[in-house]
Design an enzyme around this catalytic site. Structure first.
Site, PDB file in Angstrom:
ATOM      1  N   SER A 164     113.142  17.818  38.035  1.00 47.50           N
ATOM      2  CA  SER A 164     113.660  17.275  36.584  1.00 47.50           C
ATOM      3  C   SER A 164     113.915  18.556  35.689  1.00 47.50           C
ATOM      4  O   SER A 164     114.311  19.307  36.218  1.00 47.50           O
ATOM      5  CB  SER A 164     112.423  16.647  35.550  1.00 47.50           C
ATOM      6  OG  SER A 164     111.948  15.657  36.478  1.00 47.50           O
ATOM      7  N   SER A 198     108.613   6.319  37.023  1.00 54.01           N
ATOM      8  CA  SER A 198     107.683   6.093  36.952  1.00 54.01           C
ATOM      9  C   SER A 198     108.061   4.767  36.711  1.00 54.01           C
ATOM     10  O   SER A 198     108.857   3.500  37.619  1.00 54.01           O
ATOM     11  CB  SER A 198     108.643   5.698  35.224  1.00 54.01           C
ATOM     12  OG  SER A 198     109.563   5.065  34.967  1.00 54.01           O
ATOM     13  N   ASN A 199     106.715   3.107  36.604  1.00 56.13           N
ATOM     14  CA  ASN A 199     106.894   2.809  37.776  1.00 56.13           C
ATOM     15  C   ASN A 199     108.209   1.497  36.549  1.00 56.13           C
ATOM     16  O   ASN A 199     107.800   0.420  37.056  1.00 56.13           O
ATOM     17  CB  ASN A 199     105.112   2.071  36.376  1.00 56.13           C
ATOM     18  CG  ASN A 199     104.380   2.364  37.784  1.00 56.13           C
ATOM     19  OD1 ASN A 199     104.308   3.558  38.409  1.00 56.13           O
ATOM     20  ND2 ASN A 199     103.117   1.878  36.960  1.00 56.13           N
ATOM     21  N   GLU A 200     108.486   1.998  35.276  1.00 56.27           N
ATOM     22  CA  GLU A 200     109.670   1.212  34.410  1.00 56.27           C
ATOM     23  C   GLU A 200     110.823   1.959  35.920  1.00 56.27           C
ATOM     24  O   GLU A 200     111.673  -0.235  35.954  1.00 56.27           O
ATOM     25  CB  GLU A 200     109.952   1.865  33.376  1.00 56.27           C
ATOM     26  CG  GLU A 200     108.387   0.964  31.992  1.00 56.27           C
ATOM     27  CD  GLU A 200     107.391   1.804  32.718  1.00 56.27           C
ATOM     28  OE1 GLU A 200     107.611   2.940  33.090  1.00 56.27           O
ATOM     29  OE2 GLU A 200     106.626   1.318  32.149  1.00 56.27           O
ATOM     30  N   GLN A 246     108.751  21.598  43.537  1.00 55.49           N
ATOM     31  CA  GLN A 246     109.673  20.449  43.216  1.00 55.49           C
ATOM     32  C   GLN A 246     110.617  21.267  41.926  1.00 55.49           C
ATOM     33  O   GLN A 246     109.650  21.209  40.707  1.00 55.49           O
ATOM     34  CB  GLN A 246     109.246  19.191  43.481  1.00 55.49           C
ATOM     35  CG  GLN A 246     110.198  18.664  42.590  1.00 55.49           C
ATOM     36  CD  GLN A 246     109.870  17.524  42.801  1.00 55.49           C
ATOM     37  OE1 GLN A 246     109.261  17.257  42.227  1.00 55.49           O
ATOM     38  NE2 GLN A 246     110.183  16.010  43.437  1.00 55.49           N
ATOM     39  N   GLY A 247     111.863  21.447  42.247  1.00 57.18           N
ATOM     40  CA  GLY A 247     113.103  21.995  40.965  1.00 57.18           C
ATOM     41  C   GLY A 247     113.274  20.320  41.114  1.00 57.18           C
ATOM     42  O   GLY A 247     115.036  20.744  41.596  1.00 57.18           O
ATOM     43  N   GLU A 253     107.941   6.703  53.688  1.00 57.54           N
ATOM     44  CA  GLU A 253     106.021   6.794  53.755  1.00 57.54           C
ATOM     45  C   GLU A 253     105.725   5.418  53.347  1.00 57.54           C
ATOM     46  O   GLU A 253     105.139   5.275  52.102  1.00 57.54           O
ATOM     47  CB  GLU A 253     105.352   7.748  53.610  1.00 57.54           C
ATOM     48  CG  GLU A 253     104.129   7.823  53.946  1.00 57.54           C
ATOM     49  CD  GLU A 253     103.514   7.728  55.484  1.00 57.54           C
ATOM     50  OE1 GLU A 253     104.553   8.221  56.227  1.00 57.54           O
ATOM     51  OE2 GLU A 253     102.756   6.651  55.280  1.00 57.54           O
TER      52      GLU A 253
END
Lengths: 378, 398
Positions: free
Chosen positions: B129, B383-385, B126-127, B244
């Site tokens: 970031s 991220s969780n944030e 996966q490209g 999902e």
């Protein structure tokens, strides 16, 4: 596997929620709190007319035969409105003991009168100097009297609805072990001192001095009181877990609305990420607690061991969520959250009381750890 | 309300369980139990066994090799896989590019890639970031300039997991830098053997080099490798999030880890490796973890039930990723703590996985590396944030 309510349960939920929305706003609660009983007698009658007091009792006793889910639905709505009326005290605690241990003659007239709203009952179990949560370590004594009957001596505290109660279920240590007794509040030797719970719930300290009872007032079998109480407290814990979910859901809604409308630095404070994340943490705790309250409600019909484990887990998880949501709802509101004129502070206090009742989060986690964990043998 | 699975669901569970017992190679099972690092060959081997049974990509549309399972069956399948110590397929193939191709690909693209993707004949990376575009992914700059029938790519991607194994990459590139940053992003498929691609590994704190930088220097990609419309890549990428819901909390994995923790508790206590105070504290902490796991499992099941029987449960679904990853991390922490000083020495490559069936010899050495690597689960995929930002906006409407 299905988490939806059935049609009857949905109807019940609509009925009680509509009642709370239409008839039990915060002003009404404050007015009820100021009544001599600490709750509204007319609301109590309305709850009886709605049939809610019949819900937990078996059909053969004149009740509706509702189970844990029905109680959950009612208690969650009670939580949203912070209802002060003694549903828990009469229908779940004292009524539960009566239902579980009572003989037919003991049950028949009393349950009928409870259902009609005419007979308020309370469970007198906690003692002033006793452990925070115990079924067996009692100083109140029940001594057999020569020629039959009993003599009760001792002191009880934090008896929910104890001053309004027409009749008490009293735990006491008999020679056979912990036992339960039916004591008329007007019985000679019974001294009731009304107390005010910090959560707005009416309480009483009750002293029993040389109270004489005949044999028919021993509830169930002498010496089997602890087993009865264990089950009663499981039902009560499932009920207050649902009540706590109702309160948490209400104070979260109020807090979100406050974050949207309260302006500081020229913007709604809900635009600040620190506060947004706190609110999200509150939502997460609420959803975890809601799942566990459902588990508790669905566990009441299980065998003793998994039932005890599931309900201990639920009370522990709901207790920690309740503490977090109560504290943070006050924090995010700032000073207004600390005032008596604002509902959120009342919710915080009731959540605190719920954790303290029937074993707090710490107690139940310890119980689970000592029993080998939640999933032991599962 | 009913917590029990139906008879049909239980039959399905038994079928999955039986299949896993019969077909999961023991050497893979042992690696999984020991938390040893899985190589490409391991993952391909298992994916092909699953694919032969038709279960490699069950959540894809039936026309493209999926199964018409109910949400409950999908949940059961994932749980049974985890409890049997079966590896998960490559998420880039199974959960990311596969569903994107099914939904947005041309017929030619589907024919060319889908079957090969399900069987991992093509290994995808996966490209997304870039050095300057992490949480703010839409700020990506890697440019694609159209020249006739090709896009010419220049720029860089980073944190590209297992790029060193990859045959193909799906990437977000910028085809237009003039409008809003979410516009002008295009979703491209790149053959990793194309001239001009350079991969540089980035060793990570768990001792593995699965992360990479990927550099593009005049890399020419045929325009037919564009997914959907040029400039709409952001919409397709967003589709990857949250479509999902049945396995998002990864309950099965956490259950399996809890079993391991309980096993360690018993064997270490029996061997005298825990004194009574430690035993009591551990029992308490495990009870807490169990309560958390049960609460999360029920929350996940509420979402599965809502998907199966109707009902939204969106606010329940929104918490699953954050709370699921937190719980996974908490358990890896506990295992690393239990390993203590004996867990300080790094694993000796494949030796670590030779062990007994009960207490894998590798667990001590892999405990800390596994703890380190599992910090990624609260970082990748938003991220969780970032998840909390999304929940605040979409659920709480703040």
């Amino acid at each position: 596997m299905d988490f939806n309510l059935n049609d009857e349960q949905r109807l019940l939920s609509d009925t009680i929620n509509r009642f709370v929305t239409d008839r039990y706003d915060f002003e009404h609660r404050l007015a009820a709190m100021a009544q001599p009983d600490g709750f509204s007698r007319s609301t109590w009658e309305e709850l009886a007319e709605l049939g809610l007091l019949a819900l937990p009792f078996a059909e053969e006793d004149g009740g509706f035969g509702g189970g844990g889910l029905e109680t959950m639905i009612v208690m969650e709505a009670c939580g949203k409105g912070l209802l002060l009326e003694p549903f828990l005290a009469t229908a779940i605690l004292a009524g539960g003991a009566l239902r579980l241990a009572g003989s037919d003659p003991q049950k028949s007239q009393r349950i009928e009168e409870i259902i009609s709203g005419a007979h308020i009952m309370a469970l007198a179990h906690h003692e002033p100097d006793g452990p925070r949560h115990t079924l067996t370590r009692l100083t109140t004594q029940a001594l057999p009297v020569e020629g039959g009957g009993w003599r009760i001596d001792g002191r009880k505290t934090a008896v929910i609805a104890g001053a309004a109660a027409d009749e008490l279920v009293v735990s006491a240590l008999a020679p056979q072990g912990p036992s339960l007794f039916l004591v008329d509040a007007a019985n000679p030797g019974v001294t009731v001192v009304r107390r005010h719970g910090y959560d707005g719930v009416a309480l009483a300290d009750i002293a029993f001095d040389d109270v004489r009872l005949d044999e028919a007032h021993c509830l169930g079998v002498a010496g089997e009181g602890a087993q009865t109480l264990r089950t009663v407290f499981e039902h009560a814990n499932a009920a207050v877990c649902a009540e706590a979910v109702g309160i948490m859901s209400d104070i979260l809604d109020t807090t979100i609305e406050f974050l949207r409308t309260r302006t500081q630095f020229g913007v709604p404070i809900g635009s600040f990420q620190a506060l947004q994340h706190r609110a999200v943490d509150m939502l997460m705790e609420l959803e975890m607690a809601r799942s566990m309250a459902m588990l508790a409600a669905m566990s009441l019909e299980l065998d003793a061991e998994p039932r005890a484990r599931n309900i201990a887990a639920a009370k522990a998880r709901v207790g920690s969520a309740a503490r977090m949501l109560g504290q943070q709802a006050v924090q995010l509101h700032g000073a207004i959250g600390l005032t008596m004129e604002y509902k959120v502070g009342h919710g915080f206090k009731r959540l605190t009381a719920i954790d303290a009742l029937f074993g707090d989060a710490d107690h139940h986690l310890d119980a689970l750890a000592q029993a080998g964990g939640l999933l032991a043998n599962a | 309300m009913d917590l029990n699975f139906t008879e049909d669901d239980l039959r399905f569970r038994d079928e999955v369980r039986g299949f896993l017992q019969d077909t999961l190679p023991d050497h893979l099972r042992q690696k999984m139990i020991a938390r040893a690092h899985l190589g490409k060959a391991d993952i391909v081997e298992w994916q092909r066994i699953l694919n032969a049974r038709g279960w490699a990509v069950p959540h894809w549309p039936v026309d493209y090799g999926g199964q018409s399972w109910t949400p409950t069956q999908r949940y059961i399948f994932q749980e049974e896989m985890a409890l049997a110590h079966a590896p998960e397929g490559s998420p880039f193939n199974v959960n990311m590019i596969g569903p994107i191709l099914c939904r947005f690909g041309t017929e030619d693209q589907k024919a060319r890639f889908l079957a090969a993707t399900a069987n991992i004949d093509i290994w995808w990376c996966q490209g997304f970031s870039e050095p300057g575009a992490g949480s703010d992914l839409a700020g990506l700059k890697c440019s694609a300039v159209r020249e006739g029938d090709v896009y010419v790519i220049n720029g860089q991607k980073i944190w590209t997991t297992q790029a060193q194994h990859a045959d193909w990459m799906f990437a977000l590139v910028r085809t237009d830098a003039t409008g809003r940053k979410q516009q002008g992003i295009t979703f491209l498929l790149l053959d990793m053997t194309t001239p001009g691609i350079t991969i540089r590994p980035i060793p990570s704190i768990d001792g593995v080099s699965d992360l990479n930088e990927v550099f593009f220097d005049d890399v020419r990609v045929p325009v037919e490798n564009c997914i959907g419309e040029e400039g709409k890549g952001w919409d397709y990428a967003k589709h990857l999030l949250g479509n999902e819901r049945s396995g998002i909390a990864r309950i099965g994995l956490s259950k399996e880890r809890l079993k391991q923790l309980r096993h360690l508790e018993r064997t270490m206590a029996a061997d005298g490796r825990l004194d009574s105070g430690e035993q009591a504290r551990l029992a308490r902490r495990l009870a807490e973890v169990e309560v958390e796991l049960r609460a999360l499992e029920l929350t996940q099941l509420r979402v599965v039930s809502a998907d199966a029987h109707g009902g939204g449960a969106n606010s329940a679904a929104s918490i699953l990723k954050v709370r699921g990853t937190e719980l996974q991390q908490r358990m890896t922490e506990l295992v690393a703590e239990l390993a203590g000083p004996a867990g300080l020495a790094l694993p000796v490559h494949d030796d670590a996985i030779e062990g007994g069936h009960e207490e894998p010899a590798g667990w001590l050495a892999n405990a800390a590396p596994y703890y380190f690597t599992m910090r990624k689960v609260s970082i990748f995929g938003g991220s969780n944030e970032i998840q909390k930002n999304i929940i605040a906006k979409t659920i709480l409407r703040l």
